[in-house]
Structures are given as structure tokens and as C-alpha cells.
Design a protein around this motif. Structure first.
Motif, PDB file in Angstrom:
ATOM      1  N   PHE A   1      30.977  47.580 -69.177  1.00  0.00           N
ATOM      2  CA  PHE A   1      30.718  47.746 -67.912  1.00  0.00           C
ATOM      3  C   PHE A   1      30.565  46.536 -66.404  1.00  0.00           C
ATOM      4  N   PRO A   2      29.480  45.676 -66.562  1.00  0.00           N
ATOM      5  CA  PRO A   2      29.214  45.228 -65.774  1.00  0.00           C
ATOM      6  C   PRO A   2      29.589  43.709 -65.458  1.00  0.00           C
ATOM      7  N   ALA A   3      30.308  43.059 -66.916  1.00  0.00           N
ATOM      8  CA  ALA A   3      30.857  41.878 -67.547  1.00  0.00           C
ATOM      9  C   ALA A   3      32.419  41.810 -66.580  1.00  0.00           C
ATOM     10  N   PRO A   4      32.796  42.257 -66.923  1.00  0.00           N
ATOM     11  CA  PRO A   4      34.561  42.092 -65.494  1.00  0.00           C
ATOM     12  C   PRO A   4      33.578  41.235 -64.522  1.00  0.00           C
ATOM     13  N   LEU A   5      32.311  42.710 -63.792  1.00  0.00           N
ATOM     14  CA  LEU A   5      32.445  42.769 -61.939  1.00  0.00           C
ATOM     15  C   LEU A   5      31.578  40.711 -61.971  1.00  0.00           C
ATOM     16  N   ILE A   6      30.475  40.859 -62.972  1.00  0.00           N
ATOM     17  CA  ILE A   6      29.736  40.052 -62.862  1.00  0.00           C
ATOM     18  C   ILE A   6      30.808  38.459 -62.998  1.00  0.00           C
ATOM     19  N   LEU A   7      31.543  38.412 -64.091  1.00  0.00           N
ATOM     20  CA  LEU A   7      32.855  37.785 -63.945  1.00  0.00           C
ATOM     21  C   LEU A   7      33.018  37.252 -62.704  1.00  0.00           C
TER      22      LEU A   7
ATOM     23  N   LEU B   1      32.563  38.223 -59.667  1.00  0.00           N
ATOM     24  CA  LEU B   1      31.941  37.468 -58.708  1.00  0.00           C
ATOM     25  C   LEU B   1      31.307  36.171 -58.810  1.00  0.00           C
ATOM     26  N   MET B   2      31.466  35.832 -59.605  1.00  0.00           N
ATOM     27  CA  MET B   2      30.652  34.581 -60.174  1.00  0.00           C
ATOM     28  C   MET B   2      32.528  33.704 -60.151  1.00  0.00           C
ATOM     29  N   LEU B   3      33.482  33.627 -60.099  1.00  0.00           N
ATOM     30  CA  LEU B   3      34.452  32.891 -60.107  1.00  0.00           C
ATOM     31  C   LEU B   3      34.984  33.401 -58.827  1.00  0.00           C
ATOM     32  N   ASN B   4      34.998  34.363 -57.715  1.00  0.00           N
ATOM     33  CA  ASN B   4      34.878  34.764 -56.382  1.00  0.00           C
ATOM     34  C   ASN B   4      33.751  33.265 -55.880  1.00  0.00           C
ATOM     35  N   GLU B   5      33.168  32.909 -55.825  1.00  0.00           N
ATOM     36  CA  GLU B   5      32.158  32.448 -55.670  1.00  0.00           C
ATOM     37  C   GLU B   5      32.337  30.451 -55.973  1.00  0.00           C
ATOM     38  N   LEU B   6      33.603  30.088 -57.049  1.00  0.00           N
ATOM     39  CA  LEU B   6      34.455  29.263 -57.099  1.00  0.00           C
ATOM     40  C   LEU B   6      34.595  28.349 -55.703  1.00  0.00           C
ATOM     41  N   ARG B   7      34.856  27.445 -55.967  1.00  0.00           N
ATOM     42  CA  ARG B   7      35.235  26.631 -54.978  1.00  0.00           C
ATOM     43  C   ARG B   7      36.843  25.846 -55.640  1.00  0.00           C
ATOM     44  N   GLY B   8      35.992  25.015 -56.132  1.00  0.00           N
ATOM     45  CA  GLY B   8      38.183  24.765 -57.028  1.00  0.00           C
ATOM     46  C   GLY B   8      38.982  25.236 -57.287  1.00  0.00           C
ATOM     47  N   GLU B   9      40.031  24.979 -56.479  1.00  0.00           N
ATOM     48  CA  GLU B   9      41.065  26.834 -57.580  1.00  0.00           C
ATOM     49  C   GLU B   9      41.976  26.471 -58.611  1.00  0.00           C
ATOM     50  N   ARG B  10      42.170  24.526 -58.967  1.00  0.00           N
ATOM     51  CA  ARG B  10      42.671  24.799 -60.160  1.00  0.00           C
ATOM     52  C   ARG B  10      41.163  25.562 -61.239  1.00  0.00           C
ATOM     53  N   PHE B  11      39.609  24.949 -60.432  1.00  0.00           N
ATOM     54  CA  PHE B  11      40.193  25.111 -62.155  1.00  0.00           C
ATOM     55  C   PHE B  11      39.597  26.625 -62.181  1.00  0.00           C
ATOM     56  N   LYS B  12      39.299  27.597 -61.060  1.00  0.00           N
ATOM     57  CA  LYS B  12      39.293  28.533 -61.101  1.00  0.00           C
ATOM     58  C   LYS B  12      40.048  29.286 -61.406  1.00  0.00           C
ATOM     59  N   ARG B  13      41.746  28.923 -61.769  1.00  0.00           N
ATOM     60  CA  ARG B  13      42.823  29.668 -61.613  1.00  0.00           C
ATOM     61  C   ARG B  13      42.506  29.618 -63.508  1.00  0.00           C
ATOM     62  N   VAL B  14      42.481  28.463 -63.753  1.00  0.00           N
ATOM     63  CA  VAL B  14      42.177  27.727 -65.331  1.00  0.00           C
ATOM     64  C   VAL B  14      41.432  29.127 -65.889  1.00  0.00           C
ATOM     65  N   VAL B  15      39.703  29.361 -65.564  1.00  0.00           N
ATOM     66  CA  VAL B  15      38.814  30.178 -66.639  1.00  0.00           C
ATOM     67  C   VAL B  15      39.376  31.068 -66.293  1.00  0.00           C
TER      68      VAL B  15
ATOM     69  N   GLY C   1      39.795  42.936 -66.801  1.00  0.00           N
ATOM     70  CA  GLY C   1      39.089  43.492 -66.215  1.00  0.00           C
ATOM     71  C   GLY C   1      38.675  43.055 -65.416  1.00  0.00           C
ATOM     72  N   THR C   2      38.625  41.633 -65.141  1.00  0.00           N
ATOM     73  CA  THR C   2      38.304  40.926 -63.648  1.00  0.00           C
ATOM     74  C   THR C   2      39.095  41.254 -63.154  1.00  0.00           C
ATOM     75  N   ILE C   3      40.478  41.101 -63.745  1.00  0.00           N
ATOM     76  CA  ILE C   3      41.690  40.441 -62.011  1.00  0.00           C
ATOM     77  C   ILE C   3      41.137  42.112 -61.598  1.00  0.00           C
ATOM     78  N   LEU C   4      41.367  43.021 -62.044  1.00  0.00           N
ATOM     79  CA  LEU C   4      40.970  44.958 -61.381  1.00  0.00           C
ATOM     80  C   LEU C   4      39.740  44.034 -59.414  1.00  0.00           C
ATOM     81  N   TYR C   5      38.707  43.364 -60.310  1.00  0.00           N
ATOM     82  CA  TYR C   5      37.902  43.046 -58.888  1.00  0.00           C
ATOM     83  C   TYR C   5      38.375  42.131 -58.633  1.00  0.00           C
ATOM     84  N   LEU C   6      38.690  40.951 -58.869  1.00  0.00           N
ATOM     85  CA  LEU C   6      39.201  40.001 -58.259  1.00  0.00           C
ATOM     86  C   LEU C   6      40.592  40.526 -57.306  1.00  0.00           C
ATOM     87  N   ALA C   7      41.278  41.574 -57.483  1.00  0.00           N
ATOM     88  CA  ALA C   7      42.286  42.066 -56.307  1.00  0.00           C
ATOM     89  C   ALA C   7      41.323  43.215 -55.187  1.00  0.00           C
ATOM     90  N   ALA C   8      40.499  43.911 -56.395  1.00  0.00           N
ATOM     91  CA  ALA C   8      40.048  44.386 -54.430  1.00  0.00           C
ATOM     92  C   ALA C   8      39.050  43.581 -53.816  1.00  0.00           C
TER      93      ALA C   8
END
Length: 321
Positions: free
Chosen positions: A105-111, A113-127, A197-204
Motif C-alpha cells: 500500500f505505501p509503495a506507490p505513494l513513496i514512489l 512522492l520521489m518522482l514528484n521531487e525529481l527536476r529532470g523531466e526526461r529522467f522522470k518519464r523514463v523511471v 499504482g503510482t499513476i493514481l497518486y501522480l494524477a492526484a
């Protein structure tokens, strides 16, 4: 084509005219719901009538629904409750479900939040893309990969690493020991579903007003403070909805996952209610009994989802109903 052309032409209207257009053509928009409603009725609601065989001594040759097969009431349910395996199956299913929920349950939330803090958009999309690709891999393939990685043969990567660290280490057949089954379930679930599951949190996260972060930064709030007082509160509605669905499945572990990761050596020690229902129904031919077990499982899940929904709605005013 005329409808779509008219829709495109009116997409550029000012808000008042667009609202008027929508009110006049709302019946056309509802037509898009018809396929989804029909498919949901056929594949989700219509099969519910077959639960009637749970109250019969069902004979495949005699039929059901008042003809041929004898009505026995709750005898099949009583048989399941009196089964010596009942408490073992329920306890093991709860153990697997609770452990996997706590771990996953917490794994998608943690990922997220980590992706949201990334500044490099290309690296963020790849991950992000790399993390949710496993969701589209079938559990048959995932089980094959895990068996290959955990085998005692030369392809067993885990055993190869162990012997690389300790050359004298004995090769272990992990998948033939029932005590290793739960860790394999958890690891495979985290690997396969965390990215999806991370997609839902990133959308939120995109729904949180950026001005809140700007105001907090002007006031001297640190990144941790912005996370605690802006980001997490903004994700509470999404977290509550996902929690409701997670708790509703406490007696319904992923059948595909458990069934494909099992083998003859450990099956009796790793059966869950879902797998037990499959073997009693399709393998042993006890259709009424397996239908009763499945209905029992469904009723408990329905009660759990209603209780969880009522609790989260009272505590956070967020629910699915």
C-alpha cells in the motif's frame, strides 16, 4: 460524423454558450456510456444469478434454477464452516492479504512522492514508464521468471549470487519450501504493481494548487514541511479510496498470482480461499460447494468494503458511496 463535427465546432464557444450546448446535447453524451453499461451488466451483474447454485445440490445433467437439482438451503455453507480446513484457509488468506497490503500500500505513494521531487523531466518519464511496464506482464510470465531466478539450476540468479559471495554455499530450492512463498508473493506484487499504482497518486498531485507551494516557500517552509502540510493532505482522498478497495479484498487474494506461483510441493501449505474454490469446483466437480465458498467470500468482502467506506467517510469525509 455530424455529431463529432458539431462537437468540435462548439468546443471553442465561450463558457455560457458551451454550457447551453452541453445541456441541449446531454443525451448524446450519455450514449458514450451505453457500451460500458452493457459490458458491466453482462460480465459483472448477469453472472451473479449463478450464485443460486450455492443453495442447490447441483447436478450438471439436471440443470438448476428450480429444475432438476435439489434445493438444500444453507447446507453447502454449513459444510464449508465445518470443514477442518476452514480456519486454516481463512487464517492463511488473511495473513497473505494483510502482509501484502502493509507492504504494497505505501509503495506507490513513496514512489510517487520521489518522482514528484525529481527536476529532470526526461529522467522522470523514463523511471515512471519503466516502473509501470511490469503491470502489463501476465502472472504466468512473472511466475516463470521467479522460478527461473530462484531455481537450483545454473539460471538461478539468487543462488549464483550467494555462491559468488560464499563459494561453499549450498544451492537452495526456494520455491519448494512453503515458508518462502509469502516473501515471493510480496516481492512479486511490489515489483509488478507499484508503478501502476503510482499513476493514481501522480494524477492526484497534479490537482494540488501550485500557489500553495509558492506561498509556503515564500513563508520559509522547508521541502519536508511542504510535503507534510500540503502534499500529503492533498493525497488523503486518493489514499482513502485505495484503502477502501484494499481492505475489501482481505479475503480475496489475487488468484492468478497465488495459483501460478504455487507448485505440487507446497500447494497444500499455501492454498488460499480462492485457490481452494477453484480446486473444489473445476477440478473436483463440487460446483454447489465451490459456489457457496465463493459467495461466502464475496459477502464478507462486501461487508468489509461497506464498513471501511463508512469509517473513512466519517473520519475524512471521503468515500466511494
Amino acid at each position: 460524423m455530424a455529431i463529432f463535427k458539431s462537437t468540435m465546432q462548439n468546443a471553442t464557444l465561450n463558457p455560457k454558450k458551451r454550457k447551453s450546448y452541453k445541456a441541449q446535447n446531454i443525451h448524446v453524451l450519455y450514449l458514450f456510456l451505453v457500451p460500458a453499461i452493457v459490458l458491466t451488466f453482462i460480465f459483472s451483474y448477469l453472472p451473479m444469478f449463478s450464485n443460486y447454485i450455492a443453495f442447490l445440490d447441483y447436478d450438471f445433467n439436471k440443470g438448476w434454477f428450480g429444475f432438476g437439482s435439489k434445493f438444500v438451503g444453507f447446507d453447502n455453507f454449513a459444510k464449508f464452516l465445518a470443514d477442518p480446513k476452514f480456519y486454516t484457509l481463512v487464517g492463511r488468506t488473511l495473513l497473505y492479504s494483510v502482509t501484502m497490503m502493509v507492504a504494497t500500500f505505501p509503495a506507490p505513494l513513496i514512489l510517487a512522492l520521489m518522482l514528484n521531487e525529481l527536476r529532470g523531466e526526461r529522467f522522470k518519464r523514463v523511471v515512471q514508464t519503466t516502473s509501470y511496464i511490469p503491470h502489463f506482464v501476465s502472472w504466468v510470465t512473472v511466475a516463470g521468471l521467479f522460478y527461473m531466478f530462484l531455481t537450483v539450476d545454473a539460471t538461478g540468479i539468487i543462488n549464483n549470487i550467494r555462491q559468488l559471495i560464499d563459494p561453499g554455499a549450498e544451492r537452495i530450492s526456494y520455491m519448494q519450501d512453503a515458508k518462502n512463498f509469502l516473501p515471493v508473493l510480496v516481492i512479486s506484487e511490489v515489483w509488478k504493481e507499484t508503478g501502476w499504482g503510482t499513476i493514481l497518486y501522480l494524477a492526484a498531485l497534479t490537482g494540488i494548487d501550485p500557489q500553495q507551494y509558492e506561498a509556503a516557500q515564500v513563508d520559509g517552509a522547508s521541502r519536508i514541511q511542504r510535503l507534510m502540510y500540503i502534499t500529503l493532505p492533498g493525497l488523503i482522498p486518493t489514499m482513502c479510496i485505495l484503502l477502501i478497495f484494499s481492505l475489501s479484498g482481505l479475503l480475496a487474494t489475487n488468484f492468478d498470482q497465488v495459483f501460478n506461483l504455487q507448485n505440487k510441493m507446497i500447494r497444500l501449505d499455501t492454498d488460499t480461499i480462492g485457490v481452494y474454490t477453484y480446486y473444489q469446483g473445476l477440478v473436483s466437480g463440487q460446483y454447489s460447494y465451490s459456489a457457496a465458498v465463493g459467495l461466502f467470500q464475496g459477502v464478507i468482502s462486501f461487508i468489509l468494503i461497506m464498513l471501511t467506506n463508512a469509517t473513512t467517510k466519517r473520519l475524512s469525509n471521503v468515500g466511494i458511496i
